[in-house]
Design a protein around this motif. Sequence first.
Motif, short mmCIF file in Angstrom:
data_model
loop_
_atom_site.label_atom_id
_atom_site.label_comp_id
_atom_site.label_asym_id
_atom_site.label_seq_id
_atom_site.Cartn_x
_atom_site.Cartn_y
_atom_site.Cartn_z
N UNK A 51 -0.21 -12.19 14.78
CA UNK A 51 0.43 -10.92 14.43
C UNK A 51 1.94 -11.10 14.20
N UNK A 52 2.57 -11.90 15.02
CA UNK A 52 4.01 -12.16 14.84
C UNK A 52 4.27 -12.79 13.47
N UNK A 53 3.44 -13.74 13.08
CA UNK A 53 3.60 -14.38 11.77
C UNK A 53 3.34 -13.41 10.63
N UNK A 54 2.38 -12.51 10.82
CA UNK A 54 2.12 -11.50 9.79
C UNK A 54 3.31 -10.56 9.64
N UNK A 55 3.95 -10.23 10.76
CA UNK A 55 5.15 -9.39 10.70
C UNK A 55 6.25 -10.13 9.93
N UNK A 56 6.42 -11.41 10.23
CA UNK A 56 7.46 -12.20 9.54
C UNK A 56 7.22 -12.28 8.04
N UNK A 57 5.96 -12.22 7.63
CA UNK A 57 5.62 -12.35 6.21
C UNK A 57 5.45 -11.00 5.51
N UNK A 58 5.54 -9.91 6.27
CA UNK A 58 5.31 -8.58 5.72
C UNK A 58 6.39 -8.20 4.71
N UNK A 59 6.02 -7.30 3.80
CA UNK A 59 6.99 -6.84 2.80
C UNK A 59 8.01 -5.90 3.44
N UNK A 60 9.05 -5.61 2.71
CA UNK A 60 10.17 -4.82 3.22
C UNK A 60 9.72 -3.43 3.65
N UNK A 61 8.85 -2.81 2.89
CA UNK A 61 8.36 -1.46 3.20
C UNK A 61 7.64 -1.45 4.55
N UNK A 62 6.80 -2.45 4.79
CA UNK A 62 6.06 -2.54 6.05
C UNK A 62 7.00 -2.77 7.22
N UNK A 63 7.95 -3.67 7.04
CA UNK A 63 8.93 -3.95 8.10
C UNK A 63 9.72 -2.69 8.44
N UNK A 64 10.15 -1.96 7.41
CA UNK A 64 10.89 -0.73 7.65
C UNK A 64 10.04 0.29 8.40
N UNK A 65 8.77 0.39 8.03
CA UNK A 65 7.86 1.33 8.71
C UNK A 65 7.72 0.96 10.20
N UNK A 66 7.50 -0.33 10.45
CA UNK A 66 7.37 -0.77 11.84
C UNK A 66 8.66 -0.49 12.60
N UNK A 67 9.80 -0.82 12.01
CA UNK A 67 11.08 -0.58 12.65
C UNK A 67 11.33 0.89 12.93
N UNK A 68 10.99 1.75 11.97
CA UNK A 68 11.18 3.20 12.14
C UNK A 68 10.26 3.78 13.21
N UNK A 69 9.13 3.14 13.44
CA UNK A 69 8.13 3.66 14.38
C UNK A 69 7.95 2.75 15.59
N UNK A 70 8.95 1.97 15.89
CA UNK A 70 8.88 0.96 16.95
C UNK A 70 8.43 1.53 18.30
N UNK A 71 8.85 2.73 18.61
CA UNK A 71 8.52 3.30 19.92
C UNK A 71 7.15 3.99 19.96
N UNK A 72 6.64 4.36 18.79
CA UNK A 72 5.39 5.10 18.74
C UNK A 72 4.19 4.26 18.31
N UNK A 73 4.43 3.20 17.60
CA UNK A 73 3.32 2.43 17.01
C UNK A 73 2.44 1.82 18.11
N UNK A 74 1.15 1.84 17.88
CA UNK A 74 0.22 1.23 18.83
C UNK A 74 -0.17 -0.15 18.32
N UNK A 75 -0.75 -0.95 19.19
CA UNK A 75 -1.19 -2.27 18.77
C UNK A 75 -2.29 -2.15 17.71
N UNK A 76 -3.11 -1.10 17.82
CA UNK A 76 -4.16 -0.87 16.81
C UNK A 76 -3.55 -0.51 15.45
N UNK A 77 -2.52 0.35 15.48
CA UNK A 77 -1.80 0.70 14.25
C UNK A 77 -1.22 -0.55 13.60
#
Length: 83
Positions: A51-77
């Motif tokens: 999962x860490x490697x997938x995050x590192x390879x994710x596109x900018x839109x995905x990274x921004x989404x994860x960053x914006x939702x860092x406190x709410x995102x679940x592991x399933x999400x």
Amino acid sequence: MTDRGEIVMTIAEKLRKEGMEKGKLEERKRFIEFIIKNLSKRFGTQLTEELKNKIRKADEKTIDYIGDNLLEITIEDLKELLK
């Protein structure tokens, strides 16, 4: 005939632009590692190396989404997002 000053200015502009692009890339890498560090604290071993490697390879839109939702995102999400 091109003025020598114009050539020097063009080279300086090119180097400045390359430096700015490199700086943005480094800033992005630091942001991704910040996200991974915080998700690791939240999810512990559930945040696998895969999962860490997938995050590192994710596109900018995905990274921004994860960053914006860092406190709410679940592991399933996160797993769904990184499929």
